[in-house]
Design an enzyme around this catalytic site. Structure first.
Site, mmCIF file in Angstrom:
data_model
loop_
_atom_site.group_PDB
_atom_site.id
_atom_site.type_symbol
_atom_site.label_atom_id
_atom_site.label_comp_id
_atom_site.label_asym_id
_atom_site.label_seq_id
_atom_site.Cartn_x
_atom_site.Cartn_y
_atom_site.Cartn_z
ATOM 1 N N LYS A 115 -36.273 -8.710 22.705
ATOM 2 C CA LYS A 115 -36.460 -8.511 21.260
ATOM 3 C C LYS A 115 -35.332 -7.651 20.673
ATOM 4 O O LYS A 115 -34.755 -7.984 19.640
ATOM 5 C CB LYS A 115 -37.822 -7.859 20.965
ATOM 6 C CG LYS A 115 -39.016 -8.656 21.478
ATOM 7 C CD LYS A 115 -40.339 -7.998 21.128
ATOM 8 C CE LYS A 115 -40.565 -6.632 21.759
ATOM 9 N NZ LYS A 115 -40.738 -6.644 23.223
ATOM 10 N N ARG A 168 -48.181 -5.004 16.958
ATOM 11 C CA ARG A 168 -48.587 -5.097 18.353
ATOM 12 C C ARG A 168 -50.102 -5.144 18.532
ATOM 13 O O ARG A 168 -50.573 -5.215 19.673
ATOM 14 C CB ARG A 168 -48.060 -3.870 19.080
ATOM 15 C CG ARG A 168 -46.781 -4.122 19.881
ATOM 16 C CD ARG A 168 -46.520 -2.855 20.578
ATOM 17 N NE ARG A 168 -45.713 -2.813 21.715
ATOM 18 C CZ ARG A 168 -44.393 -2.634 21.714
ATOM 19 N NH1 ARG A 168 -43.720 -2.647 20.601
ATOM 20 N NH2 ARG A 168 -43.766 -2.468 22.839
ATOM 21 N N ARG A 206 -32.485 -2.014 33.495
ATOM 22 C CA ARG A 206 -32.088 -1.239 32.330
ATOM 23 C C ARG A 206 -32.337 0.244 32.565
ATOM 24 O O ARG A 206 -31.586 1.091 32.096
ATOM 25 C CB ARG A 206 -32.861 -1.720 31.087
ATOM 26 C CG ARG A 206 -32.365 -1.080 29.808
ATOM 27 C CD ARG A 206 -33.124 -1.545 28.587
ATOM 28 N NE ARG A 206 -34.518 -1.152 28.634
ATOM 29 C CZ ARG A 206 -35.427 -1.505 27.743
ATOM 30 N NH1 ARG A 206 -35.084 -2.281 26.734
ATOM 31 N NH2 ARG A 206 -36.658 -1.109 27.848
ATOM 32 N N ARG A 252 -34.540 5.787 29.302
ATOM 33 C CA ARG A 252 -35.900 5.657 28.765
ATOM 34 C C ARG A 252 -36.911 6.065 29.827
ATOM 35 O O ARG A 252 -36.872 5.595 30.959
ATOM 36 C CB ARG A 252 -36.146 4.205 28.311
ATOM 37 C CG ARG A 252 -35.743 3.985 26.869
ATOM 38 C CD ARG A 252 -35.944 2.571 26.430
ATOM 39 N NE ARG A 252 -37.339 2.132 26.459
ATOM 40 C CZ ARG A 252 -37.794 1.075 25.817
ATOM 41 N NH1 ARG A 252 -36.970 0.347 25.083
ATOM 42 N NH2 ARG A 252 -39.052 0.720 25.895
ATOM 43 N N ARG A 304 -47.057 -1.300 30.797
ATOM 44 C CA ARG A 304 -46.680 -1.845 29.479
ATOM 45 C C ARG A 304 -47.014 -3.328 29.410
ATOM 46 O O ARG A 304 -47.473 -3.816 28.371
ATOM 47 C CB ARG A 304 -45.183 -1.623 29.217
ATOM 48 C CG ARG A 304 -44.864 -0.216 28.732
ATOM 49 C CD ARG A 304 -43.446 0.189 29.009
ATOM 50 N NE ARG A 304 -42.456 -0.599 28.294
ATOM 51 C CZ ARG A 304 -41.165 -0.633 28.626
ATOM 52 N NH1 ARG A 304 -40.724 0.064 29.656
ATOM 53 N NH2 ARG A 304 -40.322 -1.361 27.924
#
Ligand code: AP5
Ligand code: MG
Length: 191
Positions: free
Chosen positions: A14, A89, A128, A134, A145
């Site tokens: 996204k 969401r 990532r 993060r 998640r």
């Protein structure tokens, strides 16, 4: 205005595709994940509260996110349109967004849903994690998640399907090829 929701599970691309879309079509990018991370970095009250949920891979409460989106839309001035990334969401967020846009005399035109198989999502996010900094890009939180996505977010696709706005797109191709697929749909609305 042209308003797009970029929908899909964590790691589906996204954020990556939003960058290409806003540059090509001159739209404003609204990412609740980015807005929340900026609140965390600035150690605001909202950020400190949100961090507890984000670090565990859980959704931040609707009222917090909806309030944040409302202010962001108000600050947008004369936008040509928005790309909503990582929002809505939950069904409550989808309803709130429809109301906020109606108040502005506009609405969601199109919802593009990126489809990527689960093992690929996990691989991308852990990769990532090596450079993102993060706190939620590790295997344990990524798995949570994805669970949270299936429980609370996936039903939002049904909300938009019911409105005739949902289009699914294969998100497993290269970044460039995925962008071409998305553009073929966006191009039916704006150039
Ligand atoms: P958020 O920041 O929205 O994270 P997310 O949905 O978990 O998704 P990601 O940003 O991890 O993935 P993405 O789909 O953007 O993929 P990306 O392009 O980065 O949310 C974080 C947290 O904030 C939530 O857990 C929640 O706590 C809170 N939150 C946020 N919004 C909320 C809301 N509305 N309500 C409640 N809580 C909220 O790509 C991922 C990786 O894959 C990158 O490394 C990228 O380079 C790579 N990649 C991308 N495309 C490709 C490709 N085609 N091929 C190969 N690799 C690719
Ligand atoms: Mg993202």
């Amino acid at each position: 205005m042209f308003n797009l929701v970029l929908f899909g599970p964590p790691g589906s691309g996204k954020g990556t595709q939003s960058e290409n879309i806003i540059a090509t079509y001159k739209l404003q990018h609204i990412s609740t994940g980015d807005l929340l991370r900026s609140e965390v970095t600035n150690r605001t009250t909202l950020g400190l509260e949100a961090k507890k949920f984000m670090d565990q891979g859980m959704l931040v409460p609707d009222e917090v996110v909806i309030g944040m989106i409302s202010s962001r839309i108000d600050e947008s001035g004369d936008a040509r349109g928005f790309v909503f990334d990582g929002f809505p969401r939950t069904e409550a967020q989808a309803l709130a967004l429809d109301k906020l846009l109606e108040f502005k005399g506009t609405s969601i035109n199109l919802v593009l849903s990126l489809e990527v198989e689960e093992q690929q999502l996990i691989k991308r996010l852990i990769n990532r994690g090596a450079s993102s900094g993060r706190s939620d890009d590790n295997e344990e939180v990524v798995t949570k998640r994805i669970k949270e996505y299936h429980a609370k977010t996936k039903p939002v696709a049904g909300y938009y399907e019911h409105q005739g706005k949902l289009v699914t797109v294969n998100g497993e191709k290269s970044v460039e090829d995925t962008f071409k697929l998305l553009s073929a749909h966006i191009g039916q609305y704006i150039s």
